[in-house]
Design a protein around this motif. Structure first.
Motif, mmCIF file in Angstrom:
data_model
loop_
_atom_site.group_PDB
_atom_site.id
_atom_site.type_symbol
_atom_site.label_atom_id
_atom_site.label_comp_id
_atom_site.label_asym_id
_atom_site.label_seq_id
_atom_site.Cartn_x
_atom_site.Cartn_y
_atom_site.Cartn_z
ATOM 1 N N PRO A 1 -0.741 1.568 -7.835
ATOM 2 C CA PRO A 1 0.669 2.351 -6.623
ATOM 3 C C PRO A 1 0.048 3.968 -6.482
ATOM 4 N N GLY A 2 0.358 3.936 -5.927
ATOM 5 C CA GLY A 2 -0.029 5.546 -5.289
ATOM 6 C C GLY A 2 1.260 6.754 -5.250
ATOM 7 N N LYS A 3 0.739 7.741 -5.254
ATOM 8 C CA LYS A 3 1.722 8.963 -5.177
ATOM 9 C C LYS A 3 2.274 9.013 -4.006
ATOM 10 N N SER A 4 2.888 9.659 -3.695
ATOM 11 C CA SER A 4 3.331 10.561 -2.278
ATOM 12 C C SER A 4 3.069 11.558 -2.140
ATOM 13 N N ASN A 5 3.233 12.075 -3.661
ATOM 14 C CA ASN A 5 2.377 13.289 -3.818
ATOM 15 C C ASN A 5 2.424 14.923 -2.458
ATOM 16 N N ALA A 6 4.822 14.418 -2.141
ATOM 17 C CA ALA A 6 5.043 15.320 -1.232
ATOM 18 C C ALA A 6 5.183 16.941 -1.452
ATOM 19 N N PHE A 7 5.390 17.502 -3.857
ATOM 20 C CA PHE A 7 5.675 18.619 -3.683
ATOM 21 C C PHE A 7 4.160 19.348 -3.559
ATOM 22 N N ALA A 8 3.280 18.401 -3.867
ATOM 23 C CA ALA A 8 1.269 18.980 -3.844
ATOM 24 C C ALA A 8 1.082 19.372 -2.796
ATOM 25 N N ARG B 1 -9.534 6.465 0.267
ATOM 26 C CA ARG B 1 -9.731 5.185 -0.451
ATOM 27 C C ARG B 1 -9.093 5.029 -0.607
ATOM 28 N N LEU B 2 -9.572 3.524 -0.522
ATOM 29 C CA LEU B 2 -8.142 1.980 -1.020
ATOM 30 C C LEU B 2 -8.602 2.003 -2.492
ATOM 31 N N ILE B 3 -7.434 1.650 -3.510
ATOM 32 C CA ILE B 3 -7.540 1.308 -4.788
ATOM 33 C C ILE B 3 -6.658 0.911 -5.229
ATOM 34 N N CYS C 1 -3.844 4.776 -1.391
ATOM 35 C CA CYS C 1 -4.499 5.484 -1.412
ATOM 36 C C CYS C 1 -5.055 6.851 -1.715
ATOM 37 N N GLU C 2 -5.557 7.039 -2.456
ATOM 38 C CA GLU C 2 -6.543 7.881 -3.102
ATOM 39 C C GLU C 2 -6.560 9.240 -2.403
ATOM 40 N N ILE D 1 0.844 -1.031 -0.339
ATOM 41 C CA ILE D 1 -0.138 0.056 0.099
ATOM 42 C C ILE D 1 0.718 1.138 -0.134
ATOM 43 N N THR D 2 1.006 1.962 -1.158
ATOM 44 C CA THR D 2 1.088 3.410 -1.305
ATOM 45 C C THR D 2 0.600 4.546 -1.172
ATOM 46 N N GLY D 3 0.489 5.811 -0.827
ATOM 47 C CA GLY D 3 0.167 6.851 -1.044
ATOM 48 C C GLY D 3 0.893 7.738 -0.345
ATOM 49 N N PRO D 4 0.107 8.996 -0.272
ATOM 50 C CA PRO D 4 0.487 10.763 0.817
ATOM 51 C C PRO D 4 0.956 10.018 2.331
ATOM 52 N N ASN D 5 1.545 10.963 2.829
ATOM 53 C CA ASN D 5 1.356 10.922 4.658
ATOM 54 C C ASN D 5 -0.865 11.191 4.724
ATOM 55 N N THR D 6 -0.453 11.132 5.879
ATOM 56 C CA THR D 6 -2.016 11.154 6.740
ATOM 57 C C THR D 6 -3.119 10.935 5.208
ATOM 58 N N GLY D 7 -3.143 9.927 4.301
ATOM 59 C CA GLY D 7 -3.914 9.693 3.774
ATOM 60 C C GLY D 7 -4.789 8.433 3.697
#
Length: 787
Positions: free
Chosen positions: A482-489, A476-478, A464-465, A329-335
């Motif tokens: 794979p998910g992005k960390s979206n650190a920049f956004a 939501r869990l997809i 995590c969406e 499971i991947t995705g941004p922090n607090t996601g």
């Protein structure tokens, strides 16, 4: 302690158990809740789950069973069994257990449920219960009715006391003693009746001195006239105490005689209370019974973490074990990655503890030997452990205990060290666990693990969406992407200057940047496809609903047509019958005319013929009038939107929604929309929309999960508030099959008690009521028996 026990704390099972304990009614059931632990025996778990489901069904039909006043009486019964004498409190506790057993046994479900055996095993003992409660009127008070000997002794004691007071009253009322008395009162010293005498007059009243006041000014003397009667009272008190001990010994012996049955009832009541507490928890968390299998795939549909508020929790779908045994499971922090991991773990444990899980129907869980988790940061200064070392220490223990039927949960696997080494170590740990046959779920930010999950059979990516438009997580869990960390956004949204973000983006190597760009495009396409699927599903549902409505209307129309045809046939048969009757009468008249023709009375012949023609014409006119009445009346003006019309042949009315150019009318008939030609309806003049009877579907009746307790505290309320609260309480108690309830109103001025008792006299559900006795609250409590 093995790591499995530690994992139960990490996954917050104690907090769930605390919620379960709060649903229990009695302390013994709460103690059973504290001992809850997951089982790996599938047959035992299925039995637990079935019991909870049956308890939920019973609550929905009959309300909660009347569990109350259940205390552990095993110690008291053991003492009584070896000849010990129980006190009044211990005997009352035994009586309350028997009363609960009797009331709960009356709640017993029909045969066929998993709980029938427990209910039917309750023995109860109404004779012993009533013997104890009739003999003990309060916690330290034996009733006169406990024995005839005790009643006689107390009668003599009251008589002797009255004689003493009468003698002393004469003394304190006598003018000759008025100067000697400190006060003209009768009081008690050393459990004997005395009078207060001034110290200087102590010799003027012969008697026994029992006490002297602190100042020495008053002497409490028992006059000689009452010494004999006071001695008699003391003798009677000794007899009373001896008789009370005899009664308590007799009651203790009777309780000991039924020791096994009472202990059995106590255990059964505690177990039933515990089971119904699990059912009430299932209601409060909106849970359902999961499907169980010894092995196979884990499937959770619309799963929620039990400790998150239902309003805020976002349901997720998770599956492991069908085409893949590992989920990355991947995705941004607090996601929501860690919450997803904890939800997977705690729901698996809850199911194996015999609890329903907060997930949708169709959820399926295998039975794991162990569920172990490394979640959170446990770095320790005392033990010189860093974040990485702390995680590795936990992982070492997990891998030692992991087996073929284990579920392993890793949060931020490989974090806290060099990213390249951490990612490689994480992959190696996952592969080692897979070789041992365990199912694995891990969260990470490493791109290497995303690539590993994409290219390795049996390993699946999940994310995590993250809403790229609002730059906020949706939780939501997809599965499958794979998910992005979206650190920049996220950093830019939090206020990091754009030039810093641009500089950071330029420093990412091309391979990583391209990979992240592909993920971004995949996520955007996935979200667009999901929106398209949602819209398609919505249109499909609307089409199915319209088809269903059309089918219902067709059925209704056919039924109405058939009904109209039957009515028409009956009317036609009646008209034909009238015509036949008229024809028969005409033939009879003609026969009479022939007979008169022989007498050549032509005037009478002509008159009779005219009468026959008149009667035939009347029958014909009736037939024509009915045919005209059956035909729809032509509208006197054009039909427009908002008019009310009647459907010809059906007798049903509808509202005109619109009129098309070709004259077709679109109608609203109840919940259905239909089309009709103008010649198929007739205008109903003077009828508004409100006059049309609409068919409103009835809402499904909602279930009752209130847990009804047998008492209500009204102290601090006004009389109006208290009366309203009592009426609701009595209704709820009656629905819950309670036989006796307690209303706590306090003593005070008595106004609240009077208002409540006045309301109870008028309540049809109340059989009788009385004030509480000693130990129940006395005048501050009203005990109500329900019909």
């Amino acid at each position: 302690m093995d790591y499995f026990e530690k994992s139960l704390r990490v996954l917050e099972l104690p907090e769930v158990i605390e919620m379960l304990r709060a649903e229990t009614v009695s302390e013994p059931a709460g103690e059973l809740a504290d001992k809850v632990r997951p089982s790996s025996n599938i047959y035992e778990i299925r039995q637990w789950q079935k019991e909870v489901s049956d308890a939920k069904a019973l609550i929905a039909i009959n309300g909660n069973p009347p569990f109350y006043c259940i205390k552990d009486v095993s110690g008291s019964l053991a003492r009584a069994d070896i000849g010990g004498m129980l006190n009044t409190r211990e005997l009352l506790d035994i009586a309350y257990v028997l009363r609960s057993a009797r009331n709960v046994k009356a709640y017993s479900p029909a045969e066929g449920t998993s709980l029938h055996g427990l209910f039917s095993s309750l023995r109860a003992n109404k004779y012993l219960e009533e013997t104890i409660t009739n003999s003990i009127s309060g916690e330290d008070e034996i009733a006169d009715s406990a024995s005839s000997e005790l009643a006689a002794i107390r009668r003599h004691m009251r008589a002797a006391g009255a004689r003493v007071r009468e003698i002393l009253q004469k003394i304190i009322s006598s003018p000759s003693y008025s100067k000697a008395l400190q006060e003209p009162i009768i009081t008690m010293r050393s459990e004997r009746y005395v009078i207060p005498v001034k110290a200087e007059y102590k010799n003027s009243i012969p008697g026994l001195v029992h006490d002297i006041s602190a100042s020495g000014a008053t002497v409490f003397i028992e006059p000689m006239q009452v010494v004999q009667v006071n001695n008699e009272i003391r003798e009677l008190e000794a007899k009373e105490q001896k008789e009370i001990e005899r009664i308590l010994m007799r009651l203790s012996a009777e309780a000991a005689e039924h020791k096994d049955d009472i202990l059995s009832d106590f255990s059964l009541l505690a177990e039933l209370d515990f089971i119904f507490a699990k059912a009430r928890l299932s209601y409060s968390l909106n849970c359902s019974e999961p499907e169980l299998a010894e092995n196979g795939a884990l499937v959770l549909k619309r799963a929620r973490h039990p400790l998150l508020p239902k309003k805020n929790a976002v349901p997720i779908d998770i599956s492991i074990g069908s085409d893949y045994d590992t989920l990355v499971i991947t995705g941004p922090n607090t996601g929501g990655k860690t919450v997803s991991l904890k939800t997977l773990g705690i729901l698996s444990i809850m199911a194996q503890c015999g609890l329903h899980i907060p997930a949708g129907d169709g959820s399926r869980l295998p039975v794991f030997e162990k569920v172990m988790a490394d979640i959170g940061d446990e770095q320790s200064i005392e033990q010189s452990l860093s974040t990485f070392s702390s995680h590795m220490t936990n992982i070492v223990q997990i891998l030692k205990e992991a087996g073929e039927n284990s579920l392993l949960l890793f949060d931020e696997l490989g974090a806290g060290t060099d990213p390249v080494e951490g990612a490689a170590l994480a992959i190696a740990i996952i592969e080692y666990a897979r070789r041992r046959g365990a199912k694995v779920a891990a969260t990470t930010h490493y791109a290497e693990l995303k690539i590993y999950a994409t290219s390795t059979p049996g390993v699946m990516n999940a994310s995590c969406e993250f809403d790229v438009e609002t730059l906020k997580p949706t939780y939501r869990l997809i599965t499958g992407i794979p998910g992005k960390s979206n650190a920049f956004a996220i950093s830019e949204r939090l206020g990091i200057p754009k030039e810093i973000i641009a500089d950071a983006e330029s420093r990412i190597d091309k391979g990583s940047a391209d990979f992240e760009q592909v993920l971004t495009q995949l996520e955007a396409r996935r979200q667009q496809m999901e929106k398209d699927q949602l819209e398609t599903r919505k249109l499909l549902l609307e089409a199915e609903e319209n088809k269903k409505k059309a089918e219902e209307y067709r059925k209704v129309t056919e039924l109405e047509k058939e009904r109209a045809a039957k009515i028409a046939r009956r009317e036609a048969d009646r008209i034909l019958e009238e015509a036949r009757r008229a024809a028969d009468e005409a033939l009879a008249e003609l026969s009479g005319i022939r007979k008169k023709a022989e007498s050549e009375n032509w005037q009478e012949i002509n008159s009779a013929g005219a009468e026959i023609r008149r009667r035939l014409n009347e029958a014909l006119e009736k037939t024509v009038e009915r045919e005209k009445a059956a035909a729809p009346a032509k509208s006197r003006r054009p039909i427009k939107a908002g008019d009310i019309v009647e459907l010809t042949g059906l007798g049903s009315r509808a509202e005109v929604i619109s009129v098309s150019q070709d004259g077709t009318l679109k109608l609203q008939a109840g919940i259905m929309k239909i089309s009709a030609r103008e010649d198929e309806v007739s205008l109903v003049e003077g009828q508004s929309v409100s006059g049309v009877k609409r068919v409103i579907p009835k809402s499904e009746k909602q279930l009752r999960t209130e847990s009804q307790k047998p008492e209500i505290d009204l102290r601090g309320m006004t009389s109006e508030e208290a009366v309203a609260a009592v009426e609701l309480f009595i209704d709820s108690a009656s629905m819950s099959n309670l036989e006796t309830v307690r209303i706590i109103h306090g003593k005070g001025t008595g106004a609240l008690r009077s208002a409540i008792q006045s309301s109870l006299r008028k309540n049809k559900l109340v059989k009788s009521f009385r004030l509480g006795v000693y130990g129940e609250g006395e005048d501050g409590v009203t005990v109500v028996s329900l019909k």
